[in-house]
Design a protein around this motif. Structure first.
Motif, PDB file in Angstrom:
ATOM      1  N   GLY A   1      -1.109 -16.032  17.475  1.00 29.17           N
ATOM      2  CA  GLY A   1      -2.389 -16.123  18.069  1.00 29.17           C
ATOM      3  C   GLY A   1      -3.648 -15.556  17.342  1.00 29.17           C
ATOM      4  O   GLY A   1      -4.781 -15.918  17.781  1.00 29.17           O
ATOM      5  N   ALA A   2      -3.333 -14.733  16.315  1.00 30.84           N
ATOM      6  CA  ALA A   2      -4.292 -14.009  15.698  1.00 30.84           C
ATOM      7  C   ALA A   2      -4.964 -15.139  14.755  1.00 30.84           C
ATOM      8  O   ALA A   2      -4.406 -15.900  13.925  1.00 30.84           O
ATOM      9  N   LEU A   3      -6.428 -15.403  14.619  1.00 30.56           N
ATOM     10  CA  LEU A   3      -7.307 -16.127  13.738  1.00 30.56           C
ATOM     11  C   LEU A   3      -7.585 -15.153  12.588  1.00 30.56           C
ATOM     12  O   LEU A   3      -8.635 -14.628  12.675  1.00 30.56           O
ATOM     13  N   VAL A   4      -6.754 -14.927  11.623  1.00 31.90           N
ATOM     14  CA  VAL A   4      -7.167 -14.017  10.400  1.00 31.90           C
ATOM     15  C   VAL A   4      -7.884 -14.919   9.338  1.00 31.90           C
ATOM     16  O   VAL A   4      -7.280 -15.806   9.029  1.00 31.90           O
ATOM     17  N   GLY A   5      -9.129 -14.379   9.240  1.00 33.23           N
ATOM     18  CA  GLY A   5     -10.060 -15.107   8.316  1.00 33.23           C
ATOM     19  C   GLY A   5      -9.775 -14.617   6.627  1.00 33.23           C
ATOM     20  O   GLY A   5     -10.096 -15.164   5.714  1.00 33.23           O
ATOM     21  N   GLU A   6      -9.814 -13.173   6.797  1.00 31.73           N
ATOM     22  CA  GLU A   6      -9.908 -12.349   5.765  1.00 31.73           C
ATOM     23  C   GLU A   6      -8.882 -11.238   5.643  1.00 31.73           C
ATOM     24  O   GLU A   6      -8.335 -10.667   6.832  1.00 31.73           O
ATOM     25  N   SER A   7      -8.464 -10.931   4.317  1.00 38.89           N
ATOM     26  CA  SER A   7      -7.566  -9.748   4.031  1.00 38.89           C
ATOM     27  C   SER A   7      -8.193  -9.076   2.928  1.00 38.89           C
ATOM     28  O   SER A   7      -8.654  -9.513   1.711  1.00 38.89           O
ATOM     29  N   TRP A   8      -8.755  -7.876   3.426  1.00 39.73           N
ATOM     30  CA  TRP A   8      -9.434  -6.974   2.587  1.00 39.73           C
ATOM     31  C   TRP A   8      -8.399  -6.298   1.660  1.00 39.73           C
ATOM     32  O   TRP A   8      -7.618  -5.254   2.186  1.00 39.73           O
ATOM     33  N   GLU A   9      -8.345  -6.419   0.414  1.00 40.60           N
ATOM     34  CA  GLU A   9      -7.482  -5.897  -0.327  1.00 40.60           C
ATOM     35  C   GLU A   9      -7.723  -4.719  -1.375  1.00 40.60           C
ATOM     36  O   GLU A   9      -6.819  -3.856  -1.433  1.00 40.60           O
ATOM     37  N   VAL A  10      -8.969  -4.712  -1.691  1.00 41.11           N
ATOM     38  CA  VAL A  10      -9.601  -3.503  -2.465  1.00 41.11           C
ATOM     39  C   VAL A  10     -10.851  -3.343  -1.774  1.00 41.11           C
ATOM     40  O   VAL A  10     -11.980  -4.168  -2.311  1.00 41.11           O
TER      41      VAL A  10
ATOM     42  N   GLY B   1     -16.983   2.321   6.014  1.00 45.28           N
ATOM     43  CA  GLY B   1     -16.065   1.985   7.478  1.00 45.28           C
ATOM     44  C   GLY B   1     -14.891   1.043   7.286  1.00 45.28           C
ATOM     45  O   GLY B   1     -14.118   1.115   8.226  1.00 45.28           O
ATOM     46  N   MET B   2     -14.751   0.622   5.970  1.00 43.42           N
ATOM     47  CA  MET B   2     -13.604  -0.196   5.709  1.00 43.42           C
ATOM     48  C   MET B   2     -12.926   0.353   4.367  1.00 43.42           C
ATOM     49  O   MET B   2     -12.641  -0.553   3.735  1.00 43.42           O
ATOM     50  N   PRO B   3     -12.568   1.639   4.205  1.00 44.45           N
ATOM     51  CA  PRO B   3     -11.995   2.040   3.031  1.00 44.45           C
ATOM     52  C   PRO B   3     -10.569   1.506   2.742  1.00 44.45           C
ATOM     53  O   PRO B   3      -9.851   1.660   3.973  1.00 44.45           O
ATOM     54  N   SER B   4     -10.124   1.176   1.686  1.00 43.21           N
ATOM     55  CA  SER B   4      -8.867   0.839   1.635  1.00 43.21           C
ATOM     56  C   SER B   4      -7.897   1.989   1.483  1.00 43.21           C
ATOM     57  O   SER B   4      -8.399   3.214   0.970  1.00 43.21           O
ATOM     58  N   VAL B   5      -6.427   1.858   2.064  1.00 42.90           N
ATOM     59  CA  VAL B   5      -5.539   3.267   2.056  1.00 42.90           C
ATOM     60  C   VAL B   5      -4.460   2.795   0.958  1.00 42.90           C
ATOM     61  O   VAL B   5      -4.088   1.586   0.878  1.00 42.90           O
ATOM     62  N   LEU B   6      -4.419   3.882   0.201  1.00 40.19           N
ATOM     63  CA  LEU B   6      -3.280   3.799  -1.110  1.00 40.19           C
ATOM     64  C   LEU B   6      -1.915   3.575  -0.486  1.00 40.19           C
ATOM     65  O   LEU B   6      -1.657   4.305   0.440  1.00 40.19           O
ATOM     66  N   ASP B   7      -1.262   2.946  -0.998  1.00 44.59           N
ATOM     67  CA  ASP B   7       0.067   2.601  -0.668  1.00 44.59           C
ATOM     68  C   ASP B   7       1.194   2.920  -1.726  1.00 44.59           C
ATOM     69  O   ASP B   7       1.382   2.098  -2.694  1.00 44.59           O
TER      70      ASP B   7
ATOM     71  N   GLY C   1       3.039   6.318  -4.339  1.00 40.81           N
ATOM     72  CA  GLY C   1       2.682   7.135  -5.247  1.00 40.81           C
ATOM     73  C   GLY C   1       2.382   8.499  -4.630  1.00 40.81           C
ATOM     74  O   GLY C   1       2.146   8.336  -3.446  1.00 40.81           O
ATOM     75  N   PRO C   2       1.830   9.066  -5.704  1.00 39.87           N
ATOM     76  CA  PRO C   2       1.509  10.634  -5.291  1.00 39.87           C
ATOM     77  C   PRO C   2       0.331  10.744  -4.505  1.00 39.87           C
ATOM     78  O   PRO C   2       0.181  11.751  -3.524  1.00 39.87           O
ATOM     79  N   TYR C   3      -0.566   9.661  -4.196  1.00 46.19           N
ATOM     80  CA  TYR C   3      -1.608   9.680  -3.398  1.00 46.19           C
ATOM     81  C   TYR C   3      -1.609   8.690  -2.039  1.00 46.19           C
ATOM     82  O   TYR C   3      -2.629   8.346  -1.598  1.00 46.19           O
ATOM     83  N   SER C   4      -0.209   8.403  -1.774  1.00 43.78           N
ATOM     84  CA  SER C   4      -0.204   7.493  -0.601  1.00 43.78           C
ATOM     85  C   SER C   4      -0.537   8.161   0.676  1.00 43.78           C
ATOM     86  O   SER C   4      -0.446   8.952   0.871  1.00 43.78           O
ATOM     87  N   GLY C   5      -1.228   7.019   1.237  1.00 40.07           N
ATOM     88  CA  GLY C   5      -1.957   7.656   2.520  1.00 40.07           C
ATOM     89  C   GLY C   5      -3.344   7.969   2.466  1.00 40.07           C
ATOM     90  O   GLY C   5      -3.989   7.959   3.356  1.00 40.07           O
ATOM     91  N   LYS C   6      -3.856   8.342   1.368  1.00 42.04           N
ATOM     92  CA  LYS C   6      -5.266   8.763   1.030  1.00 42.04           C
ATOM     93  C   LYS C   6      -5.805   7.471   0.944  1.00 42.04           C
ATOM     94  O   LYS C   6      -5.375   6.269   0.794  1.00 42.04           O
ATOM     95  N   THR C   7      -7.311   7.580   1.023  1.00 42.61           N
ATOM     96  CA  THR C   7      -8.001   6.540   1.063  1.00 42.61           C
ATOM     97  C   THR C   7      -8.729   6.364  -0.447  1.00 42.61           C
ATOM     98  O   THR C   7      -8.897   7.217  -1.299  1.00 42.61           O
ATOM     99  N   ILE C   8      -9.349   4.968  -0.732  1.00 36.99           N
ATOM    100  CA  ILE C   8     -10.030   4.809  -2.038  1.00 36.99           C
ATOM    101  C   ILE C   8     -11.342   5.744  -1.911  1.00 36.99           C
ATOM    102  O   ILE C   8     -11.773   6.197  -2.999  1.00 36.99           O
TER     103      ILE C   8
END
Length: 358
Positions: free
Chosen positions: A38-47, A52-58, A60-67
């Motif tokens: 049911g979700a109308l997904v229009g965008e996937s912010w990748e980087v 207010g919309m910082p990517s989260v590292l996935d 590696g040593p900085y996993s969970g930190k933000t860009i």
């Protein structure tokens, strides 16, 4: 992050941020995105380093930190010689925003200001130049790119303002705007100031300056789902946006690039000082064969690279850090300090590379 500790150079992956839009759907599930029922997904912010919309590292040593954490502590190691704007919160801001878009309906017709337009208005934020790589296009799919021949920009704004958010009579939009049919592999360059829109039936990869400023000038008479009023337009703001020289549309086609080894320029620094796009074709008999060697420290300067597979699966082997696989819909940031790396095809593939001008 502890700035007193040296940066650990290795490829960086991020968690995608899915954004619902009225014109979205489930098409991004083909690219590994988890679109809920049911979700109308229009965008996937990748980087993203948008406020207010910082990517989260996935991983590696900085996993969970933000860009944002990464840029606050290690901006020079990440960026190298690439220019970076100032983040609203202070410090360097990562200069590019990369997204995937799934347009199940026509998007609103928009225009984005340039850095100079905003500076003249006293706004200390980034403008928005962008480019689209068409990933999928249904038969007859098209984009709007500029105005139709003979249409005056001021007269257009007058017409749309008088309309008050309503819908143009059938056929008038096609007489006002320049529409271009597109297909998979087309690259559409949208310099700031270009009036544009994505048509329905298109899935694309978008690379742009890190900015979320959009001036909507026409929205097909759609109404806000909450207020039921016509969606807000920004025609007064759009009047203050300067018009750039027209560029070809499509700007390039990935299936018609010169047969050269390595990464071939698609949008070069000579074309655009805000972003660059390159493409490597890996296949038996191609100039690169099944492997290309590259480095983030070429030509007596260093800068970050972002890789994404357009077609096929590849392995990225960095000089530092673990090997990783890359398929369409996946992105990896290679910090400028990383150095050499190889990209090897598991099957015939095309790999996109993004960075910024000097």
């Amino acid at each position: 992050m502890d700035r007193s500790k040296p940066f650990e150079p290795q490829p960086i992956s991020f968690l995608p941020q899915l954004v619902e839009r009225t014109w979205g759907g489930h098409g991004l599930s083909r690219y590994g995105k988890r679109c809920g029922p049911g979700a109308l997904v229009g965008e996937s912010w990748e980087v993203s380093d948008v406020e207010g919309m910082p990517s989260v590292l996935d991983g590696g040593p900085y996993s969970g930190k933000t860009i944002r954490d990464l840029m606050a502590s290690y901006s020079s190691e990440v960026l190298g010689a690439a220019r970076a704007p100032e983040h609203p919160a202070g410090g360097a801001q990562f200069p590019l925003l990369l997204k995937l878009l799934d347009a199940q309906e026509d998007l609103s017709i928009q225009v984005h200001p340039s850095d100079e337009d905003l500076a003249r208005s006293g706004i200390r934020r980034n403008g928005k130049t962008e480019a689209w790589i068409i990933l999928d296009a249904e038969p007859g799919a098209r984009v709007w790119h500029g105005l139709a021949p003979g249409v005056d920009r001021t007269a257009l704004f007058d017409r749309l303002e008088k309309l008050g958010g309503g819908r143009l009579p059938d056929g008038e939009a096609d007489r006002l705007f320049r529409w271009i049919p597109v297909e998979r592999g087309d690259v559409v360059f949208v310099p700031a100031g270009t009036i544009h829109a994505v048509g329905k039936g298109i899935t694309l990869l978008e690379v742009q300056q890190t900015s979320d400023i959009t001036y909507r000038i026409y929205d097909w008479g759609r109404r806000d789902r909450k207020t039921l009023e016509p969606r807000k337009l920004h025609i007064a703001e759009a009047r203050g946006v300067s018009e750039p020289p027209r560029v070809p549309c499509p700007f390039r086609r990935l299936n018609k690039l010169p047969a050269q080894p390595g990464f071939v320029p698609v949008i070069s620094a000579a074309d655009c000082d805000k972003l660059t796009v390159e493409c490597a074709t890996l296949a038996p008999g191609s100039p690169s064969g099944l492997e290309v060697l590259a480095s983030t420290q070429e030509a007596r300067s260093s800068r970050f690279h972002i890789l994404s597979a357009f077609e096929g699966e590849v392995r990225v082997r960095p000089q530092h850090g673990a090997e990783l696989k890359l398929r369409p819909g996946m992105f990896v940031l290679l910090p400028s300090i990383l150095g050499g790396y190889s990209v090897t095809a598991v099957e015939p593939a095309q790999v996109l590379r993004f960075s910024c001008g000097a």
